[in-house]
Design a protein around this motif. Sequence first.
Motif, short mmCIF file in Angstrom:
data_model
loop_
_atom_site.label_atom_id
_atom_site.label_comp_id
_atom_site.label_asym_id
_atom_site.label_seq_id
_atom_site.Cartn_x
_atom_site.Cartn_y
_atom_site.Cartn_z
N PRO A 355 41.71 35.10 33.67
CA PRO A 355 42.92 34.36 34.07
C PRO A 355 43.72 35.06 35.15
CG PRO A 355 42.68 34.36 31.68
CD PRO A 355 41.66 35.30 32.21
N THR A 356 43.83 36.39 35.06
CA THR A 356 44.59 37.13 36.07
C THR A 356 43.89 37.08 37.42
OG1 THR A 356 45.38 38.63 34.35
CG2 THR A 356 45.59 39.37 36.63
N PHE A 357 42.57 37.14 37.41
CA PHE A 357 41.81 37.10 38.67
C PHE A 357 42.05 35.78 39.40
CE2 PHE A 357 37.84 35.80 40.80
CZ PHE A 357 37.79 36.77 41.78
N PHE A 358 41.89 34.68 38.69
CA PHE A 358 42.06 33.38 39.33
C PHE A 358 43.52 33.09 39.66
CE2 PHE A 358 37.96 32.67 37.14
CZ PHE A 358 37.21 32.29 38.23
N LEU A 359 44.43 33.58 38.84
CA LEU A 359 45.84 33.42 39.15
C LEU A 359 46.21 34.19 40.41
CD1 LEU A 359 48.62 32.34 38.40
CD2 LEU A 359 48.95 34.38 36.97
N SER A 360 45.62 35.38 40.58
CA SER A 360 45.89 36.17 41.78
C SER A 360 45.38 35.46 43.02
CB SER A 360 45.25 37.55 41.65
OG SER A 360 45.74 38.25 40.54
N LEU A 361 44.17 34.88 42.93
CA LEU A 361 43.63 34.15 44.07
C LEU A 361 44.50 32.95 44.42
CD1 LEU A 361 39.77 34.17 43.38
CD2 LEU A 361 41.07 35.61 44.94
#
Length: 509
Positions: A355-361
Amino acid sequence: MFVAVEPFDVLILSVADKGASDKYEVLGRCVVPLSDVEMRLDEKPVRCLWYEFVKQEKIRSVGNILMSISLEGGYHVLDKSTCDSSDLRTTAKQLWKSSVGVLELGILNAQALKPMKRRDGQATTDAYCVAKYGVKWVTTRTITDSLSPTWNEHYTWEVFDPCTVLTIGVFDDSNLQGGDKVEGVKDSRIGKVRIRLSTLQTDRVYARSYQLMLFHNTGVRKTGEIYLTVRFICSSSLNTTYMYSQPLLPKMHYLQNLSIADESYLRHHAQQIIIMRLKCADPPMGKEVVEYMLEIGPSMWSIRKSRVNFFRLMAILEAVAKRFDHICNWRNPIITFLIHILFIILVLNPKLILPTFFLSLSLISIWNYRKKPMHPPLTDICLSCADTALPDELSEEFDGFPTSFSPDIVSMRYDRLRMIAATIQTVVGDWATQGERLLSLRSWRDPRATAVFLIFCLVSSILFIVTPFRVVTLLTGFYTLRHPWFRFKLPSMTLNFFRRLPTSTDCML
């Protein structure tokens, strides 16, 4: 495989007997009307039929042959490369999908065109434009004796795929005096503009001037500007977005794909057919115009293109490495400190990693929205390395096949090519060396190194059993993100050990 063009004619297959002196005697031939041949729409096999051979002189049967003949309706014959194509539909019209919108183009005027010839002692240009999208080619009227012509002509096309390219070329008409096209007299190129439809916002009118540049064996030259208006009217945003999930080429290209040689062969014949048809159109279009629009020409070795591709690859790697280096070396302490906190949170709660990875993108994409381009991208001379290419490099790039230069120049270019190939050879050898070193860790070729590796693996297995995985991950991350005060310029022990491992170079001649 052949390129068949409507209206379909006939397929002629001849059978000949090869004599002792390499002479062929035609025994008979089979004439198959293509209107009687079925069109294949999918990957199902084609049924075989018996066809009769006839002696041409006496019109008598001399035998039969079993053949499977079909019109391949599930393929698309490209007239350009896939990434620059403007039409990706299948040959069979019953497989076509509905259009996703309409493309509108306005060719308004041009400014500061370079004179292409002299008439009555005056430098002048008789400019006209050619636009191509899909199978539809359009030509503007010719404006005579003007370096700033005004056309004010508008055209429309149906769009079936948004990831296609519109091409507009500007030419100087060299056949005004004779009326019809004169054999041997070619229209001069002035410049070309390519616009990718996917870079256009829906229903927005883009009105701007585009730089015209001419690239030839003496370098790049600015030849003027052309003012265009472009608008992509989307009939359904949902259908247009859905197209992004579909294959770029028809399904048959993936179910029974063609070889690169077959694609090149078919593309070449399709281009020649287009040249012949447009030559007979009204008004006729010269061969040099079609070749320039379809980018037909020698696609041989080019140092400039090789340099461009190398710089493109390095730019991607450098962007990632530069951002990682800034974080690890504390170039911005606030960002690095936040990365530490985020890293601790992700290690303590691994469920938040994705979730953090896609939220960062998504946040990065939202942040970059303010920097989005306001217009379609223009031709970049610096990116193309056209301004730094040497004259001899350009001369080699535009040279035909076989070469037309003297043996001394060819010898010099061959030596230069050998130097470049030597660099590639060294890089490939280095990659092979690193792979062989990895394999030598367990091969006991170097008993001491393999023994050390064995002990390291046994100790590591015990430590990883005893130590929680989160602690190992935290220590690894903190070590990677350590402050420059705790970094040393000398290589690490692990890297020193790896570089001392044996390779197969000892056994090479």
